[in-house]
Design a protein around this motif. Structure first.
Motif: not given
Ligand code: 5RP
Length: 242
Positions: A113-115, A97, A40
């Motif tokens: 916020g997609c960790l 990324g 993401s």
């Protein structure tokens, strides 16, 4: 006027660096018949564009697992084959990324916020490849990325987790708010995010495990010993590989 021109020039240079990194990763790590994790953020957009080009030009048959709603949309918009971890629990490669990369290839991720889904997908991949522009390159975590380590938490636990982080490890943990300030940012999993601004360099492996033991923590943006290779797009138009 001069300032605006300088800003535009730097923005173009950064965007070009992201593109170089994304293209290099796809060209070096994607092969026919692979299952691929799609990360993401903004750098991955270039990698997905390159992947779509190669799929068309070389008639490749690849299956893509997204790490977020954004990644899912990217896969669909670029006419790539969307799949999931139910159908492909083992991935050949995941490309993503990073917000910062240290000299040991440890990462801070989760600026978008997609960790949690990013970490799940990366852990399912034989190779986890990172794409970044030159600004993300760092010796020690925290030298470049000043926004802290993102930590996904169950909503009811954000305050106790924040207090535990500060009490046990120092620094300041802040609830990430929406730009409108109308409420907290909510992740793709329906959770909140804390950004923990640490005040000293830690043993990241130990601290990552310790943070994950706090009740209410879902996962952290520390990706320790996960990345196999990092492609940095550089200011001078080259790609640096670590
Ligand atoms: C999202 C992430 C991103 O991969 C990270 O923030 C890097 O983003 P960008 O490529 O836009 O700099 O971890 O949760």
């Amino acid at each position: 006027m001069i300032q605006r021109r300088l800003f535009t020039t730097v923005s173009r240079m950064v965007e070009e660096a992201k593109k170089l990194a994304g293209y290099a990763a796809v060209d070096n790590h994607v092969k026919n018949n692979q299952a691929i994790g799609i990360g993401s953020g903004s750098t991955i957009v270039h990698a997905v564009k390159r992947l779509a080009e190669r799929v068309k030009e070389e008639n490749l048959n690849v299956f893509c697992v997204p790490t977020s709603f954004q990644a899912r949309q990217l896969i669909i918009e670029n006419d790539l084959t969307l799949t999931d971890l139910d159908r492909h629990p083992e991935l050949d490669v995941a490309i993503d990324g990073a917000d910062e990369v240290d000299s040991d290839l440890n990462l801070i991720k989760g600026g978008g916020g997609c960790l949690t889904q990013e970490k799940i997908v990366a852990a399912c991949a034989k190779s986890f490849i990172v794409v970044a522009d030159f600004r993300k390159d760092s010796k020690n975590l925290g030298e470049q990325w000043k926004k802290g380590i993102p930590i996904e938490v169950i909503p009811m636990a954000y305050m106790p987790v924040s207090k535990a982080l500060q009490g046990q490890f120092g620094g300041v943990a802040e609830l990430r708010m929406a730009i409108s300030k109308a409420g907290p940012v909510v992740t793709d999993n329906g959770n909140f995010l804390l950004d923990w601004k640490f005040d000293k360099v830690h043993d990241w492996n130990t601290i990552n495990t310790a943070i994950k033991m706090i009740p209410g923590v879902v996962d952290t943006g520390l990706f320790i010993n996960m990345a196999e290779r990092v492609y940095f797009g550089m200011e001078d138009g080259t790609v640096s590989v670590r």
